[in-house]
Design a protein around this motif. Structure first.
Motif, PDB file in Angstrom:
ATOM      1  N   ASN A 172      58.458  44.247  34.973  1.00 37.90           N
ATOM      2  CA  ASN A 172      57.139  43.864  35.467  1.00 37.90           C
ATOM      3  C   ASN A 172      56.979  44.207  36.940  1.00 37.90           C
ATOM      4  OD1 ASN A 172      56.368  42.916  32.990  1.00 37.90           O
ATOM      5  ND2 ASN A 172      56.803  40.771  33.433  1.00 37.90           N
ATOM      6  N   ALA A 193      54.206  46.753  38.528  1.00 38.44           N
ATOM      7  CA  ALA A 193      53.308  46.344  39.608  1.00 38.44           C
ATOM      8  C   ALA A 193      53.391  47.299  40.790  1.00 38.44           C
ATOM      9  CB  ALA A 193      53.642  44.914  40.049  1.00 38.44           C
ATOM     10  N   VAL A 225      51.740  50.703  39.812  1.00 42.15           N
ATOM     11  CA  VAL A 225      50.281  50.663  39.786  1.00 42.15           C
ATOM     12  C   VAL A 225      49.726  50.623  41.206  1.00 42.15           C
ATOM     13  CG1 VAL A 225      48.284  49.264  39.133  1.00 42.15           C
ATOM     14  CG2 VAL A 225      50.147  49.627  37.508  1.00 42.15           C
ATOM     15  N   GLN A 255      49.369  36.584  29.676  1.00 41.16           N
ATOM     16  CA  GLN A 255      49.959  36.598  31.013  1.00 41.16           C
ATOM     17  C   GLN A 255      51.205  37.466  31.133  1.00 41.16           C
ATOM     18  OE1 GLN A 255      50.980  32.565  31.974  1.00 41.16           O
ATOM     19  NE2 GLN A 255      52.389  32.320  30.250  1.00 41.16           N
ATOM     20  N   LEU A 262      51.628  43.033  31.409  1.00 41.48           N
ATOM     21  CA  LEU A 262      51.094  43.611  32.640  1.00 41.48           C
ATOM     22  C   LEU A 262      50.294  44.880  32.410  1.00 41.48           C
ATOM     23  CD1 LEU A 262      53.739  43.137  35.469  1.00 41.48           C
ATOM     24  CD2 LEU A 262      51.816  41.714  34.813  1.00 41.48           C
ATOM     25  N   TRP A 292      41.815  42.649  32.301  1.00 42.60           N
ATOM     26  CA  TRP A 292      43.224  42.246  32.315  1.00 42.60           C
ATOM     27  C   TRP A 292      43.821  42.288  30.916  1.00 42.60           C
ATOM     28  CZ3 TRP A 292      47.712  41.345  34.532  1.00 42.60           C
ATOM     29  CH2 TRP A 292      48.631  40.500  33.909  1.00 42.60           C
ATOM     30  N   GLY A 316      45.659  45.347  31.551  1.00 39.60           N
ATOM     31  CA  GLY A 316      46.511  44.673  32.528  1.00 39.60           C
ATOM     32  C   GLY A 316      46.097  44.898  33.967  1.00 39.60           C
ATOM     33  N   ILE A 317      47.081  45.036  34.827  1.00 45.34           N
ATOM     34  CA  ILE A 317      46.788  45.185  36.256  1.00 45.34           C
ATOM     35  C   ILE A 317      46.101  46.521  36.542  1.00 45.34           C
ATOM     36  CG2 ILE A 317      48.595  43.621  37.041  1.00 45.34           C
ATOM     37  CD1 ILE A 317      50.360  45.978  37.584  1.00 45.34           C
ATOM     38  N   LEU A 355      42.483  45.603  35.993  1.00 46.41           N
ATOM     39  CA  LEU A 355      41.950  44.840  37.128  1.00 46.41           C
ATOM     40  C   LEU A 355      41.701  45.750  38.328  1.00 46.41           C
ATOM     41  CD1 LEU A 355      43.986  41.500  37.058  1.00 46.41           C
ATOM     42  CD2 LEU A 355      41.584  41.848  36.494  1.00 46.41           C
ATOM     43  N   SER A 356      42.594  46.705  38.548  1.00 41.50           N
ATOM     44  CA  SER A 356      42.404  47.656  39.653  1.00 41.50           C
ATOM     45  C   SER A 356      41.157  48.497  39.430  1.00 41.50           C
ATOM     46  CB  SER A 356      43.631  48.559  39.786  1.00 41.50           C
ATOM     47  OG  SER A 356      44.794  47.801  40.056  1.00 41.50           O
TER      48      SER A 356
END
Length: 460
Positions: A3, A7, A10, A312, A315, A358, A362-363, A366-367
């Motif tokens: 994870n 992160a 990304v 949650q 990711l 999300w 995932g992230i 969101l980006s």
């Protein structure tokens, strides 16, 4: 560890690789200017067909267990017909394929590409692929509707057609509710208020239009008929948006700060409105909504924590649209039923575009949620004041209204239509600015003097 690597990857991609990719992929095709009738007809029929013909489900996983309903089949057929229309247009002029890669459409196009890629790890890959194809098809059709040289002058006309088509499709429901004394939200639709608001913005801030008064009345009428508490609350975005659209740096910064305050206030009132009984009573009367519905955001405040808990640990999401539609596959059905009641088991959407982003990708999602909201405002900075205001108002209202709707990140809907319309308006305005700058630059270019001294003469 995995994870953490995801992160970091990304974050690196969006800060380093994305700007480079955006420059490399950006195209500069001429405005489309396609005939309006067929793309507008296909898009409007697809958007409002579920309002007049749909087969309801009682189980969130019914499409997996029981197959397609008649309304599902009609939706797929409409998508296929629209795709066939686009194929014909591309065969006639391959530059049509360049339009989605022009700024400011490009970030949203990249997001659609990521949506399709998420099928590789989707909990229901087939559903993700279909929804991605549907989104791509109707987004390109929307671009063909609005990407035209005269869009700034015709934007209100086109949006008025869309609004009238929606009003016709919901007329029986409106008449029934009016007979019961219900005016506000007599045909509740969480998506249409944004289209009606954009119609009002384009009529007020756009070029002079002899139908301006009628369009403003139509926009207000559509907004009230479709209105929800969230869409009405999203109107607080207009003030900060007008400040952000200013050319004065200090006023823009103040607008950004005020927009963040408005967002925090919006979220607080959604979740904590019950803490202000006087305000709750007042809004209940004005919006003609039960107090219990306003107090808990129609159950969203209870469902969101469970939805977040179910997603949650993913990711990269669980597949575009699939994680929203089939959240029951991510968490035991008994857990949902015990915590929220049996009805919650069949919720097919997070009812929040950031949670949809999300859950889907995932992230990365969101980006893209941030990028696709910020880029249009940044791109429109060089446009005229009216266009800057239209884009800023639409984007900020979309962000607030998206707190209770899928917005841009679960499927194609009229919010995407309004979004593309604002982008097309910004592209046309910026192209006009560029076209005006070219003759001025040519006129200012120095011409060597006959004596060879390098002294500039005024151009003829």
């Amino acid at each position: 560890m995995l994870n953490a690597l995801i992160a970091v990857g990304v974050a690196t991609w969006f800060t380093v690789a994305y700007p480079v990719l955006r420059r490399r992929l950006a195209t500069h095709p001429p405005s489309g200017g396609a005939p309006l009738f067929w793309p507008l007809t296909l898009v409007v029929v697809f958007a409002f067909m579920p309002l007049v013909f749909t087969v309801p489900r009682e189980d969130g996983n019914a499409v997996l267990e029981q197959g397609l309903t008649a309304s599902n089949v009609v939706t797929i057929v409409l998508t296929g017909l629209t795709a066939l229309y686009l194929i014909v247009k591309v065969a006639a002029d391959r530059r049509v394929l360049l339009l989605p890669f022009a700024m400011p459409y490009l970030p949203f196009t990249l997001m659609i590409g990521m949506d399709g890629l998420s099928a590789a790890w989707s909990i229901v890959p087939t559903y993700t692929l279909y929804r991605t194809a549907e989104l791509a098809v109707f987004t390109l059709a929307s671009i063909l509707i609005f990407d035209r040289p005269d869009i700034r002058r015709r934007l209100a006309d086109i949006l008025a057609i869309v609004t009238l088509a929606w009003l016709v499709s919901v007329t029986p429901e409106v008449l029934q509710n009016l007979a019961s004394g219900i005016v506000f939200s007599s045909a509740k639709n969480n998506m249409m208020p944004l289209v009606c608001a954009l119609l009002g913005f384009s009529a007020w801030f756009g070029p002079p239009n002899r139908r301006r008064g009628r369009y403003l009345v139509l926009a207000a009428m559509g907004f009230v008929i479709a209105g929800s508490a969230a869409s009405t609350g999203a109107l607080i975005a207009v003030g900060p948006a007008l400040m952000i659209a200013s050319r004065r740096p200090g006023l823009r910064v103040a607008g950004v700060v005020l927009a963040l305050v408005a967002l925090a206030l919006f979220l607080f009132l959604m979740i904590g409105l019950s803490s202000f009984p006087g305000l709750l009573d007042l809004l209940s009367v004005i919006l003609q909504k039960p107090k219990v519905e306003l107090a808990n955001a129609t159950g969203r405040g209870q469902f969101w924590p469970t939805f977040i808990a179910a997603t949650q640990d993913r990711l990269l999401g669980s597949g575009f649209s699939a994680a929203d539609r089939f959240v029951q596959l991510l968490i035991p059905t008994t857990g949902l039923a015990d915590e929220l009641g049996r009805d919650a088991v069949f919720i097919s959407s997070s009812h929040n575009m950031f949670l949809s982003a999300w859950a889907g990708t995932g992230i990365v999602g969101l980006s893209f949620a941030v990028v696709t909201l910020v880029e249009p405002v940044r791109f429109a900075a060089t446009a005229d004041r009216g266009t800057r205001r239209i884009v800023a108002c639409l984007i900020l209202m979309l962000a607030l209204n998206g707190m209770t709707t899928p917005g841009l990140f679960q499927d194609w809907n009229v919010n995407v239509l309004a979004y593309v319309a604002a982008l097309a308006c910004a592209r046309a305005a910026c192209r006009e600015v560029e076209a005006e700058a070219v003759p001025e630059a040519s006129a200012a270019r120095p011409i060597p003097s006959p004596g060879g001294t390098g002294q500039a003469w005024p151009a003829a």
